[in-house]
Enzyme design. Structure first.
Site, PDB file in Angstrom:
ATOM      1  N   TYR A  41      43.654  82.917  68.256  1.00 45.84           N
ATOM      2  CA  TYR A  41      42.964  83.967  69.017  1.00 45.84           C
ATOM      3  C   TYR A  41      41.467  83.708  68.932  1.00 45.84           C
ATOM      4  O   TYR A  41      40.967  83.203  67.928  1.00 45.84           O
ATOM      5  CB  TYR A  41      43.305  85.343  68.445  1.00 45.84           C
ATOM      6  CG  TYR A  41      44.731  85.790  68.708  1.00 45.84           C
ATOM      7  CD1 TYR A  41      45.011  86.687  69.740  1.00 45.84           C
ATOM      8  CD2 TYR A  41      45.795  85.328  67.946  1.00 45.84           C
ATOM      9  CE1 TYR A  41      46.304  87.121  69.989  1.00 45.84           C
ATOM     10  CE2 TYR A  41      47.095  85.745  68.191  1.00 45.84           C
ATOM     11  CZ  TYR A  41      47.349  86.647  69.210  1.00 45.84           C
ATOM     12  OH  TYR A  41      48.634  87.062  69.451  1.00 45.84           O
ATOM     13  N   GLU A  42      40.744  84.092  70.000  1.00 45.85           N
ATOM     14  CA  GLU A  42      39.338  83.693  70.087  1.00 45.85           C
ATOM     15  C   GLU A  42      38.450  84.385  69.063  1.00 45.85           C
ATOM     16  O   GLU A  42      37.296  84.016  68.891  1.00 45.85           O
ATOM     17  CB  GLU A  42      38.799  83.897  71.502  1.00 45.85           C
ATOM     18  CG  GLU A  42      38.691  85.336  71.916  1.00 45.85           C
ATOM     19  CD  GLU A  42      38.377  85.485  73.399  1.00 45.85           C
ATOM     20  OE1 GLU A  42      38.504  84.530  74.158  1.00 45.85           O
ATOM     21  OE2 GLU A  42      38.007  86.604  73.780  1.00 45.85           O
ATOM     22  N   SER A  43      38.976  85.378  68.364  1.00 42.94           N
ATOM     23  CA  SER A  43      38.201  86.004  67.294  1.00 42.94           C
ATOM     24  C   SER A  43      38.043  85.051  66.109  1.00 42.94           C
ATOM     25  O   SER A  43      37.271  85.328  65.192  1.00 42.94           O
ATOM     26  CB  SER A  43      38.903  87.279  66.833  1.00 42.94           C
ATOM     27  OG  SER A  43      40.229  86.984  66.431  1.00 42.94           O
TER      28      SER A  43
END
Lengths: 239, 277
Positions: A41-43
């Site tokens: 996930y881009e987090s």
């Protein structure tokens, strides 16, 4: 649609996951046929294994279950940009006949009808993942002749455009909708209908497409979801 | 320097400043955003990769002249209605926008933190962001000739972040999803870190001191200061609050009512005291 999208993933893959339908599909794949799927996930969570569906890309459960948590510059510069990710799962507000995606604005940029969230990580996902799978409900509002704003490049205006732009991945290889699956034609790179879901007619799909939709020479019917897949999906979306 | 939040915001955030409140879903400095509203700051250039409900509130309250961002939404819920109203209708004040991709923004902070004038990335090519957003330029690699994208450094006047813990000297422990906070603080001229707690001595956990005291201008102890986002190890994300914001923010009157009841203006309590017999 979600089951079909999940089937696009395998245990060996690293998948860059967006929230919403892409996240549901990726989590479903991991719970069924692809337990080894490496979800990013881009987090900044690498290899998250959440028990429940995260509500956002930065949900605490992703960090707690990840193999590693890295900063946002690192996720884009070290993981996405060099092509370490096999498949990117994206949604869209509009998608056009060449698979270009708009998540920025409906109408004119300076005088928008609807202001959408914007680019986020999508342009780089579309540019750098080895391939992109788009998951989106199909309607004439969404499937348009040309998008109002190119947020993320699909196949540009046709063959050779991705190379010309220096984009490294293969771009959208599949667009999975609630009606069927579209794939770019090898010669024109135009999205054509590759399969229809059970109970859906060709006319249904054409009525929901804003361009003159061509069909693949070997048009098929999408395999039915198996009971185990449906059960896993119900379990996932209930939790 | 440990300061009360009110004093820290008063000293560090000025009208017309470029202000970044960062926190990638986790540790969003919501209480500091509310304090900026409370102190009536105006003409701010607000910078944030993912403007969510705290920026929706600040924009709706009229603090911002411009927004620099890459994704504006209510994560997992939908749109930001105050942001939309400002962009589409100029309410309560017109909002100029400058938009990028996440990779573009992250690299702008990296350049800012690195003391370089620009950063290089492979991206943006073929998108309509090119030409719409100033500062997306093409640069040729001097070694290979490859055409790449250059984005200018981002150096906020002040960056505000929230973290789990600090010691009295101002060393900050921050862990979990660390987002772009380190880069945003290092890129800024001044920084304010709100923390869940100030402790006499930080338990030494290698890697958890993300921000040594010398890069932190002020620390303010604000327990719960990231809510309704979350603080890993302290409290969870209040998903219901994000969903509830959708209703409150849809309507200008309901929003105004929220502002009046939830964000009391500075000095209101004092002046009430004064009028009492």
């Amino acid at each position: 649609m979600t089951v079909t999208a999940a089937r696009a993933l395998t245990s060996a893959m690293a998948c860059f996951v967006g929230i919403g339908l892409p996240s549901t599909a990726a989590n479903l794949a991991r719970r069924t046929h692809a337990p080894g799927l490496w979800m990013i996930y881009e987090s900044g969570t690498l290899g998250a294994e959440p028990d429940t569906l995260p509500l956002s890309i930065g949900d605490g459960i992703l960090a707690e279950t990840a193999d590693s948590v890295v900063s946002v510059p690192e996720i884009f510069n070290y993981w996405l940009q060099p092509g370490r990710i096999d498949v990117g799962f994206l949604g869209a507000a509009q998608i056009d006949r060449h698979g270009n995606i708009n998540t920025t604005v409906i109408g004119a940029y300076d005088d928008p009808k609807v202001r959408l969230p914007g680019a986020g990580g999508a342009p780089e996902i579309a540019a750098s993942c080895r391939e992109v799978v788009v998951i989106v409900r199909q309607s004439r509002r969404t499937f348009v002749e040309s998008v109002d704003f190119v947020t993320s490049v699909g196949h540009g205006r046709g063959p050779g455009d991705r190379d010309r732009l220096g984009l490294r991945g293969a771009g959208p290889t599949r667009v999975i909708t609630d009606l069927g699956v579209l794939e770019p034609a090898p010669d024109s790179r135009e999205l054509t209908l590759a399969s229809v879901h059970p109970g859906v007619t060709l006319d249904d799909v054409r009525a929901a497409t804003g361009w003159d939709l061509a069909t693949a020479p070997d048009l098929t019917v999408t395999p039915e979801p198996r009971p185990a897949e449906l059960a896993a999906l119900r379990d996932l979306t209930r939790s | 320097m440990i300061l009360p939040l009110e004093e820290a915001v008063g000293e560090l955030v000025h009208d017309g400043d470029t202000v970044a409140l960062e926190g990638f879903t986790h540790l969003i400095p919501v209480a500091a955003g509310h304090e900026i509203i409370r102190q009536g700051r105006r003409d701010l250039t607000l910078v944030r990769m993912t403007p969510d409900i705290v920026y929706d509130r600040m924009i709706g309250a009229g603090c911002a002249r411009k927004l620099v961002f890459s994704w504006g939404g209510n994560p997992g819920v939908g749109s930001l209605h105050r942001f939309r109203d400002a962009v589409q209708n100029g309410w309560p004040v017109p909002l100029e926008i400058e938009e990028h991709s996440h990779a573009g923004m992250a690299n702008r902070y990296v350049a800012g933190a690195s003391g370089l004038p620009f950063a290089v990335l492979r991206g943006y090519n073929g998108t309509d962001l090119v030409g719409r957003t100033d500062g997306i330029a093409t640069v040729e690699c001097p070694f290979t000739g490859e055409l790449l994208t250059a984005v200018p450094a981002l150096n906020p006047d002040v960056t505000v972040v929230h973290a789990q813990r600090a010691d009295r000297a101002g060393n900050v422990q921050l862990w979990g999803i660390t987002g772009v906070q380190k880069e945003a603080v290092l890129a800024a001229r001044r920084s304010l870190v709100t923390v869940e707690e100030v402790v006499d001595e930080l338990a030494p956990v290698p890697g958890q001191v993300l921000l040594p005291a010398r890069v932190v201008t002020a620390v303010a102890e604000v327990p719960g200061g990231a809510a309704p986002s979350y603080a890993h190890g302290y409290y969870a994300r209040d998903n219901a609050a994000y969903q509830a914001w959708d209703d409150v923010s849809r309507d200008r009157d309901r929003f105004a009512q929220w502002l009046d009841t939830q964000i009391a203006p500075v000095g209101a309590a004092d002046s009430e005291e004064q009028v009492r017999p």
